[in-house]
Design a protein around this motif. Sequence first.
Motif, PDB file in Angstrom:
ATOM      1  N   LYS A  33      -4.339  -9.014  -0.736  1.00 53.22           N
ATOM      2  CA  LYS A  33      -3.416  -8.252  -0.100  1.00 53.22           C
ATOM      3  C   LYS A  33      -1.749  -7.943  -1.441  1.00 53.22           C
ATOM      4  O   LYS A  33      -2.209  -9.019  -1.908  1.00 53.22           O
ATOM      5  CB  LYS A  33      -2.712  -8.417   1.405  1.00 53.22           C
ATOM      6  N   ARG A  38      -0.522  -5.325   2.403  1.00 51.04           N
ATOM      7  CA  ARG A  38      -0.996  -4.585   2.299  1.00 51.04           C
ATOM      8  C   ARG A  38      -2.697  -4.602   1.113  1.00 51.04           C
ATOM      9  O   ARG A  38      -2.348  -5.024   0.520  1.00 51.04           O
ATOM     10  CB  ARG A  38      -0.501  -3.233   1.455  1.00 51.04           C
ATOM     11  N   ARG A  57     -11.274   2.488   2.633  1.00 52.31           N
ATOM     12  CA  ARG A  57     -10.168   2.795   3.835  1.00 52.31           C
ATOM     13  C   ARG A  57      -9.583   2.389   4.185  1.00 52.31           C
ATOM     14  O   ARG A  57      -8.057   2.187   4.930  1.00 52.31           O
ATOM     15  CB  ARG A  57     -11.075   3.483   4.677  1.00 52.31           C
ATOM     16  N   ALA A  58      -9.787   0.834   3.566  1.00 50.95           N
ATOM     17  CA  ALA A  58      -8.685  -0.075   4.346  1.00 50.95           C
ATOM     18  C   ALA A  58      -7.490  -0.245   3.530  1.00 50.95           C
ATOM     19  O   ALA A  58      -6.148  -0.625   3.494  1.00 50.95           O
ATOM     20  CB  ALA A  58      -9.042  -1.512   3.846  1.00 50.95           C
ATOM     21  N   LYS A  61      -3.276  -0.342   3.880  1.00 48.42           N
ATOM     22  CA  LYS A  61      -2.174  -0.944   5.268  1.00 48.42           C
ATOM     23  C   LYS A  61      -2.881  -1.727   5.869  1.00 48.42           C
ATOM     24  O   LYS A  61      -2.954  -2.944   3.905  1.00 48.42           O
ATOM     25  CB  LYS A  61      -3.996   0.067   6.042  1.00 48.42           C
ATOM     26  N   SER A  62      -2.030  -2.498   6.077  1.00 49.27           N
ATOM     27  CA  SER A  62      -1.417  -4.054   6.579  1.00 49.27           C
ATOM     28  C   SER A  62      -2.402  -3.743   7.846  1.00 49.27           C
ATOM     29  O   SER A  62      -3.134  -3.120   8.484  1.00 49.27           O
ATOM     30  CB  SER A  62      -0.489  -4.008   6.794  1.00 49.27           C
ATOM     31  N   ASP A  65      -2.084  -2.397  11.371  1.00 47.93           N
ATOM     32  CA  ASP A  65      -2.778  -1.586  11.432  1.00 47.93           C
ATOM     33  C   ASP A  65      -4.294  -1.300  12.304  1.00 47.93           C
ATOM     34  O   ASP A  65      -5.202  -0.350  12.692  1.00 47.93           O
ATOM     35  CB  ASP A  65      -3.491  -0.448   9.976  1.00 47.93           C
TER      36      ASP A  65
END
Length: 831
Positions: A33, A38, A57-58, A61-62, A65
Motif C-alpha cells: 500500500k 491504497r 483490479r485492486a 483502491k483502499s 472499497d
Amino acid sequence: MGTGPELPGNGIPHDAQLLRLLMDHLPDSIYFKDADSRFTRVNRAQAEWLGIGDPERAVGKSDVDFYPADFAAATRALEIEIMRTGRPVLDLDEHVRAPDGRERWVSTSKLPLAGPDGRIIGVFGLSRDVSSQHADQDRVRDSEALYHSLVDTLPQNVFRKDLDGRLTFVNRKYCETTGLPAEALLGKSDFDLYPAELARKYREDDLRVVKAGRLIEAVEEHQPPGRERRVIRVLKSPVRDSRGYILGVQGVFWDETDLVRAQEDLRRSEERFALAMEGAHDGLWDWDFLKNEVYFAPRWKAQLGYEDGEIGHNPDEWFNRVHPDDVRRLQEEVDAHAEGRAIHLECEYRIRHKEGHWVWMLARGMAVRAPGGKSARMAGSQTDISQRKRAEEQLVRQAFTDTLTGLPNRALFMDRLSQTLRRGRRKAETPFSAIVLDVDRFKDVNDSLGHANGDQLLVAIARRLENCVRPGDTVARLGGDEFAILLEDMQDEGDAVTVARRVQNQVALPFVLEGQEVFTSVSMGLAPGTGYEKPEDLLRDADTAMYRAKERGRACYEVFDQGMHARAVARLQLETDLRRALERKEFRVFYQPIVSLRTDRLVGFEALVRWQHPSRGLMSPAEFLPLAEETGLILPIDLWVLREACRQTGYWQMKYSQNPPLRVNVNLSSKQFVRSSLLGEIKDILAESAFDPASLTLEITESVLMEDSAAVRAMLERIRGLGIKLYLDDFGTGYSSLGYLHRFPIDSLKIHHSFVGAMGQEEHGQLVRTITTLAENMSLGVVAEGVETADQLRRLRELNCDRVQGYLFSRPVASPAAELLVARGPAWQAA
C-alpha cells in the motif's frame, strides 16, 4: 549484495515479474500500500479474498472499497501508526468480514515500506486465514466442558491421576466425599489426603494398573479427611494418549459399606438378616429349598420394574427372566454353593426388565445348612450393576480402541494377532498375513494444513482401509500415521498382494479437507504368517518390509524376505558402531571452502563431518547422519563437530591472519533448538577454544523454523545475540514462507545445489533469480552451493550472489589440505 532495484514513488519494485512469480505461488495474502493506504500491488491469494479475481483490479483502491467503514477506518489508523513510528505489527489476530460476507479469523503482519531515500512510503502486509485453528480451539473447549458437566452428574466418585499419583481431575461427587473443593484436591496425592497405610495401598494399585496396562477392580477401605472409614468398590484403568502411551490412571469408586455390613449380618444370623431385608437398598431374596419357594423383597421386584404382587414365589420367576447366555452359569453358581463346592454365591448376569431391556445384576448369597450339611435355604441380595458395566465397557473400549479413528489400537491388534498365530499352529493349511502401512510424507500435511486437517486425513484413510478388507479381517491404527491389517483365512498368500494393491488404489484417490483436495500415498510391508511363534516377530518383519518400501521411493509395497532381516540386523550393527564412534574418536571434520564473489578470495569453510569406520572405511554423511537423526545421536555429534571446527579455525586465524578473519560454518540439527541447554553448550565451546563468535556461522534448515514456537525463536535470538551468524540452509526446497524470514533472525540464505546445477533450465534459473532478488530486498546475504562450472559461476555473479562453494573450487577436504587452501588460496579460473 549491492544497491538492488530502487522503489519508485508508488513502492512497486522494478522487477515486477519476478516479484509476481514469488507472490502468486504463496498461499498467504500479500499486498503493498502507498502512504494513503491504497493498494499498489496484491497477489492472487489477496485478490481472491477481496473477490475481484484479477489482482490488477485492486490497484488504486483502499479498504473502504471492500470492507465496512469501521473496519477500514481502524485498519487505516493502524497503518498510519506503522508509517509514523516505523515499527512493524506482527501476528495480529483479527476477526474480519470478507467482501463476500464470510466471517473469518486472519493472522496479519504489517511492515513499513521504505523508498530509495530511506523514507517510509507505504506498508507491506501479509495475512493468513486461521479460522480453522480458532474453530478447533472452540470445539475442544466445548468438548471438555460437556465431559466435565456429564461426569459431575454421576453419583460415583470419578478421578484421574498422573504417573506421579497426583490428582489431575475430580468430579463433584469426589469433592463431596472428601469434603474439599476441587482446587484443594488437584495436584495432591493420596499421601496428602488419606492415612499412610491406605495411601500406600492406593499407590500400589495405581502402579499395578500402569504395569499391566489394563482395568483392575478392588474392594478397599477408604477414609476421607476427618471422616470415618468406609468400604468402597473401585475400578481403575490406564489413561493413554493418541499413540497408546500411558499418561496416568483414571478410576471410579462408590461406597459399598452398607452392602458389606448387610452381608456380614447375613452370615452371622438369620435375625440380623431379616432386619437387613427390611432396610437394604438392594433387592433381597430368600430361597427355601425345602419348599422350593423364593421370597423376593419388594425392592428386588422394583429393580425389574414390577409391583410387589406381579411376581410370585416360584424360582422360575427369577431364572426364566435371565438372559439365555447367562442362565446356565447362574444355575451352576447356585448349585456349587448349595452343594458346598463354593464358599459363597457371587454371580453377575443379565435379566430382562419389564420394559424389555436387559439389566446387569450382581447376585450374592449365603446358604444355611442343616445338621447333616445339606443346604436348607439360601438368602442374599441382587445389586443393579448396569452403570458399572457401562463404565467398564467404556474403559475397555478406551483401552483397546484408537480414540481418533475408532479402529482397534496396537494392544487389541497384537491380541488378535496372537490368537491367529495360535489358530495357525493348529490349522497350518489356512494362510494369513499381516500388512503394516505408513502414510507417506504425513508430516508435510501437518506442517502445511495443520494438525486438525492431519487428523481428518487419518480418519478418512481409516475408512478407506476398512473398505479394502473383508468383515472378518482387522484394520488397526498402531500409532501416529502407522496402520496395520490382519488378513485371516486367505485362499493363498497372493490375497495379501491383492489387498495391498486395492489399498494403493483407494488411498491414491484425492481426499477433500476443508474444501481442498489433498493427495497422498502409503508405503506397505507384507509378512506371510507362517513360521512365527511370537506376534512381535511377525509385526517386526512386516515393519521391516514397510521401511524397505519407503527406501524404494514410497507409494509401493514390499513382501518380507530374510534378506530384509539381514539388512535390518546390519543397520542395528551400524547403530551400535555409531554409538561407540564418539568415544573411539572415529569422526573427522572435512572443510569445504567458501569464496566471496566480491573479492574472489577464500573467506571461510563449511565444516562437514565424516566417519572413519574401523572396517568400512571413510563414510559420507549420507550413510550415517539419517540414522544419527533418528536415534538422537546427532546431538553429541553436532557438538563435537562445532568444538573441533572452532578449535581448528581458531588455529588458522592465528597462523594466517587476514581481514576479515577466516570464518567457519557449522550445521546444527533441528533437534538441537528444542533443548534449553544449547546456548550454554555453545558458550562453553567458544570459551574452551577461545574462538570469536563473530567468526562463527550456524546453518539451520527450515524444519527449525517450521516449529515457529516462541522457545525456538528466543533461542535463535540469544544465539545471534552472541554475535553468531545464522544461515538458512537449502532455501527453496521446503515451505519457504516469507513469514519465517520476517519473524526469525536469519542473516543469509543458502541456495540448494540442485537449483544451481539446473540453472541452465529456464524454470530453475528464474527460481535462483527470485531467491537472490528476495534476499536483496530483505537485506539478506546469499550463498550458492554446488557450483561446479564456470558458466554457473558467471550466472551467479550476474545475480549479485555474495558467496559460493562447490567442486569448482574444492571438494570437502581434511584439515591439512584445507590449511594449504588457506595458505595459498583456492585454485580456480575466475569467470
